[in-house]
Design a protein around this motif. Structure first.
Motif, PDB file in Angstrom:
ATOM      1  N   LYS A 123       0.814  -1.205   0.000  1.00 40.43           N
ATOM      2  CA  LYS A 123       0.000   0.000   0.000  1.00 40.43           C
ATOM      3  C   LYS A 123       0.856   1.267   0.000  1.00 40.43           C
ATOM      4  O   LYS A 123       0.558   2.235  -0.694  1.00 40.43           O
ATOM      5  N   ARG A 124       1.944   1.242   0.784  1.00 37.26           N
ATOM      6  CA  ARG A 124       2.731   2.460   0.948  1.00 37.26           C
ATOM      7  C   ARG A 124       3.742   2.647  -0.183  1.00 37.26           C
ATOM      8  O   ARG A 124       3.824   3.708  -0.789  1.00 37.26           O
ATOM      9  N   ARG A 127       2.017   1.854  -3.898  1.00 40.23           N
ATOM     10  CA  ARG A 127       0.825   2.679  -4.073  1.00 40.23           C
ATOM     11  C   ARG A 127      -0.399   1.858  -4.493  1.00 40.23           C
ATOM     12  O   ARG A 127      -1.155   2.245  -5.369  1.00 40.23           O
ATOM     13  N   ASP A 129      -2.959   1.369  -2.642  1.00 39.59           N
ATOM     14  CA  ASP A 129      -3.915   1.659  -1.580  1.00 39.59           C
ATOM     15  C   ASP A 129      -5.353   1.648  -2.076  1.00 39.59           C
ATOM     16  O   ASP A 129      -6.276   1.526  -1.282  1.00 39.59           O
ATOM     17  N   ARG A 130      -5.543   1.740  -3.377  1.00 40.16           N
ATOM     18  CA  ARG A 130      -6.898   1.681  -3.936  1.00 40.16           C
ATOM     19  C   ARG A 130      -6.939   0.666  -5.060  1.00 40.16           C
ATOM     20  O   ARG A 130      -6.298   0.840  -6.090  1.00 40.16           O
TER      21      ARG A 130
END
Length: 144
Positions: A123-124, A127, A129-130
């Motif tokens: 996620k970090r 990227r 996260d979506r």
């Protein structure tokens, strides 16, 4: 989970401890057969059976019992009688608390940490996260 015979290897957040020097819920004994709490003075705390806040029962001591008790200043100094909230699923929470003291629970926490750290990294750093696509096929489309 307990009803389905699944061992709940999850932490139980218990906010019943008190920092003001008065007795906490752990100092009272719950009698399952009679459905009452027993205070340190030997008196009973009963419930009306009314569910409050969608999942909590409130057990109350009698004001006349609390007025003559020698432990009143350490039990309920600011109220006429002691009240104890009890979650409707407290039995399942007790099972989870007991499992938290086992070696199998510690092992599952270590393994869960490895997986959670990888998701956090994805996620970090990457990227991710979506994800707009759902399921394994959507994840494969996004990652490959």
């Amino acid at each position: 989970m307990v009803d389905r015979k699944i061992a709940p290897h999850i932490p139980v957040w218990d906010k019943s401890t008190r920092s003001d020097g008065t007795f906490s819920r752990a100092d009272f004994v719950f009698d399952r057969e009679r459905n009452v709490y027993i205070c340190l003075g030997g008196k009973l705390l009963h419930t009306t059976g009314t569910v409050i806040d969608g999942g909590t029962l409130r057990y109350r001591a009698s004001k006349s019992d609390c007025d003559i008790c020698a432990l009143k200043l350490r039990c309920s100094p600011n109220t006429p009688a002691r009240q104890i909230p009890r979650d409707l699923h407290e039995d399942a929470r007790d099972v989870a608390r007991a499992l938290a003291k086992t070696e199998a629970y510690e092992q599952s926490r270590r393994e869960r940490k490895k997986v959670e750290m990888r998701f956090a990294h994805m996620k970090r750093i990457l990227r991710l996260d979506r994800l707009r696509l759902r399921g394994l096929s959507g994840l494969k489309t996004k990652c490959y």
